[in-house]
Design a protein around this motif. Sequence first.
Motif, PDB file in Angstrom:
ATOM      1  N   GLN A   7       2.718   6.240   1.060  1.00 36.26           N
ATOM      2  CA  GLN A   7       2.398   7.474   0.360  1.00 36.26           C
ATOM      3  C   GLN A   7       3.433   8.537   0.703  1.00 36.26           C
ATOM      4  O   GLN A   7       3.878   8.648   1.840  1.00 36.26           O
ATOM      5  CB  GLN A   7       1.011   7.968   0.785  1.00 36.26           C
ATOM      6  CG  GLN A   7      -0.118   7.018   0.412  1.00 36.26           C
ATOM      7  CD  GLN A   7      -0.421   7.060  -1.060  1.00 36.26           C
ATOM      8  OE1 GLN A   7      -0.823   8.096  -1.577  1.00 36.26           O
ATOM      9  NE2 GLN A   7      -0.232   5.951  -1.746  1.00 36.26           N
ATOM     10  N   ASN A  81       2.163   9.236  -5.836  1.00 42.71           N
ATOM     11  CA  ASN A  81       1.424   8.308  -4.983  1.00 42.71           C
ATOM     12  C   ASN A  81       0.537   7.372  -5.801  1.00 42.71           C
ATOM     13  O   ASN A  81       0.383   6.207  -5.451  1.00 42.71           O
ATOM     14  CB  ASN A  81       0.628   9.071  -3.923  1.00 42.71           C
ATOM     15  CG  ASN A  81       1.528   9.669  -2.879  1.00 42.71           C
ATOM     16  OD1 ASN A  81       2.588   9.137  -2.566  1.00 42.71           O
ATOM     17  ND2 ASN A  81       1.126  10.804  -2.331  1.00 42.71           N
ATOM     18  N   THR A  85       0.868   3.325  -5.766  1.00 46.04           N
ATOM     19  CA  THR A  85      -0.321   2.529  -5.452  1.00 46.04           C
ATOM     20  C   THR A  85      -0.588   1.483  -6.527  1.00 46.04           C
ATOM     21  O   THR A  85      -0.866   0.330  -6.230  1.00 46.04           O
ATOM     22  CB  THR A  85      -1.553   3.443  -5.291  1.00 46.04           C
ATOM     23  OG1 THR A  85      -1.291   4.356  -4.227  1.00 46.04           O
ATOM     24  CG2 THR A  85      -2.793   2.640  -4.978  1.00 46.04           C
TER      25      THR A  85
END
Length: 88
Positions: A7, A81, A85
């Motif tokens: 992240q 992020n 992901t």
Amino acid sequence: MTTEMTQVTVEELATLMKKAAGVTVDPHDLERRVDTPFAEFGLDSLGLLGIVGELENRHGRALPTDAERCKSPRQFLDLVNGAFTTGA
């Protein structure tokens, strides 16, 4: 290169703002004001584009085109992020 994506943190964003755009922001101030428009920190769209490019180079993948149009640190971090992901 590792396949695990990490992240992007507020601290990393502050570092990128300095490196890619020449804008110095205290990471703690950035975290407290995460919903403040980038313009109030002195970061323009060209600077944000530089940050996007730096992240793309670091992670070896393209970010969504919306990344360079984000208006606040929170919006940018959520988008970036989320893309890392989901692999989008």
